[in-house]
Structures are given as C-alpha cells and as structure tokens.
Motif scaffolding. Structure first.
Motif, short mmCIF file in Angstrom:
data_model
loop_
_atom_site.label_atom_id
_atom_site.label_comp_id
_atom_site.label_asym_id
_atom_site.label_seq_id
_atom_site.Cartn_x
_atom_site.Cartn_y
_atom_site.Cartn_z
N ASP A 1 -1.89 9.02 4.57
CA ASP A 1 -1.49 9.04 3.15
C ASP A 1 -0.11 8.39 2.97
O ASP A 1 0.09 7.62 2.05
CB ASP A 1 -1.44 10.47 2.62
N ALA A 2 0.82 8.72 3.86
CA ALA A 2 2.18 8.18 3.76
C ALA A 2 2.19 6.66 3.96
O ALA A 2 2.87 5.93 3.24
CB ALA A 2 3.10 8.85 4.78
N GLU A 3 1.42 6.17 4.92
CA GLU A 3 1.35 4.72 5.17
C GLU A 3 0.71 4.00 3.98
O GLU A 3 1.17 2.94 3.57
CB GLU A 3 0.57 4.44 6.45
N THR A 4 -0.35 4.60 3.42
CA THR A 4 -1.00 4.01 2.26
C THR A 4 -0.03 3.92 1.10
O THR A 4 0.06 2.89 0.42
CB THR A 4 -2.25 4.84 1.86
N LEU A 5 0.72 4.97 0.88
CA LEU A 5 1.71 4.98 -0.19
C LEU A 5 2.77 3.90 0.02
O LEU A 5 3.15 3.18 -0.90
CB LEU A 5 2.36 6.36 -0.30
N GLN A 6 3.21 3.75 1.26
CA GLN A 6 4.20 2.71 1.58
C GLN A 6 3.64 1.32 1.31
O GLN A 6 4.33 0.46 0.77
CB GLN A 6 4.65 2.81 3.04
N ILE A 7 2.39 1.09 1.69
CA ILE A 7 1.76 -0.21 1.46
C ILE A 7 1.67 -0.49 -0.04
O ILE A 7 2.01 -1.57 -0.51
CB ILE A 7 0.35 -0.28 2.11
N LEU A 8 1.25 0.50 -0.82
CA LEU A 8 1.13 0.32 -2.26
C LEU A 8 2.49 0.09 -2.92
O LEU A 8 2.60 -0.71 -3.85
CB LEU A 8 0.45 1.53 -2.90
#
Length: 179
Positions: free
Chosen positions: A119-126
C-alpha cells in the motif's frame, strides 16, 4: 511601551495551561491577525492545493484521473496472476496483432501482469508518478530483488505503464526496452 506589555501579558495568559485550550481563533486574535477566524485554515488549504497542483500527481490529464483505479489494481495485483484480466481479454504468448494493440495487452503474463506493491509503495508511485529508473529504486523497496522488476527492461516497462496514466514522458534509456 505600555501597549506592548499588555499584549505580551494577553499572549502569556492565552498560552497558560490553566486558561483552557488555545484555539486557532484565539491565537489569530492574539497574534494580531486580521484575516478572521479561518485565516490559518485558509492559508493551509491554499498552500496544500498549490503544492498538489505543482506536484507530478497534479499534472495528470483529466481523462486519466477516472482510470487511476486500473493503475492501482495493477500495481497491487500479485505478480503470479500472469496478467489474467478477469476474462475480458487475454492474448496468448505467441499471438501477434501486428503491433496494433491497445497498449495494455501484448502478451499474457507479461504486459498485463501485476507488480505486488505494498500500500505504501502504491501510494508513493501515485504521488510521485516516477519517470526514471532512479525514482523506481527510491520508491520501491528492494526493487532489484523482486522477480518481476529485477531487470532494467522490466523497470522501464513499469515506467511506461505509469507514463500512460500520468502523461509524463519516461526519462532515460527507453530505447533499449523497445528492441
């Protein structure tokens, strides 16, 4: 002068723990603010909005915003899913459509695969909408140990996926991935 002393005493009384809570309204009045009771809130909202508009996520074309759920699903999907898209379309690995694909499907299990991001990596990518390999390495923990992102070619494909949603051009050696 005397006025300075009165103002200083008023501020000390406001901050004293036995005088109750310090509210934004009281603090604004004590500090001599003239913008009304919502001056601090308005400044914060304005600053955050300005930051978001100037960040990579603020540059996303309007037509791509509605499709962001697709990107999130793809980023979080388990890589072992092999690109199965729920039955709407799957192209066999040896299929060749002459290069006239829709950009989301070329080979089952390859270009439509998931990435298994947290979830944290996805948020960073977005939030950052990376355009370079360096950014991928900064935003995804142990990227070189992930089977589906070990190779530079795979990381460039990942960047191209993000680019389709962000509208931002991939930086670096994109030519090596199009061989």
């Amino acid at each position: 002068g005397v006025g300075d002393c009165d103002e200083q005493t008023q501020q000390q009384q406001l901050l004293h723990p036995t005088n109750g809570s310090l509210t934004n309204t009281t603090a604004t009045g004590a500090a001599g603010g003239s913008g009304g009771p919502f001056e601090n809130r308005d400044w914060i909202e304005s600053t955050v909005l300005h930051y978001l508009r100037s960040s990579p996520c603020g540059e996303i074309p309007e037509e791509n915003l509605a499709r962001m759920g697709e990107l999130v699903e793809r980023l979080r999907r388990d890589p072992s899913d092999n690109g199965y898209d729920g039955g709407t379309r799957e192209i066999a690995p040896d299929s060749n459509d002459g290069g006239n694909n829709d950009g989301d499907y070329t080979r089952a299990g390859h270009d439509n695969r998931g990435y298994g991001l947290t979830d944290a990596e996805t948020l960073q990518i977005l939030n950052h909408m990376p355009t370079s390999l360096v950014e991928v390495h900064l935003l995804i923990e142990d990227v070189d140990k992930r089977d589906n992102l070990k190779e530079e070619r795979d990381q460039l494909e990942f960047l191209k996926l993000v680019s389709r949603y962000s509208g931002r051009e991939v930086q670096g050696d994109g030519a090596s991935a199009e061989e």
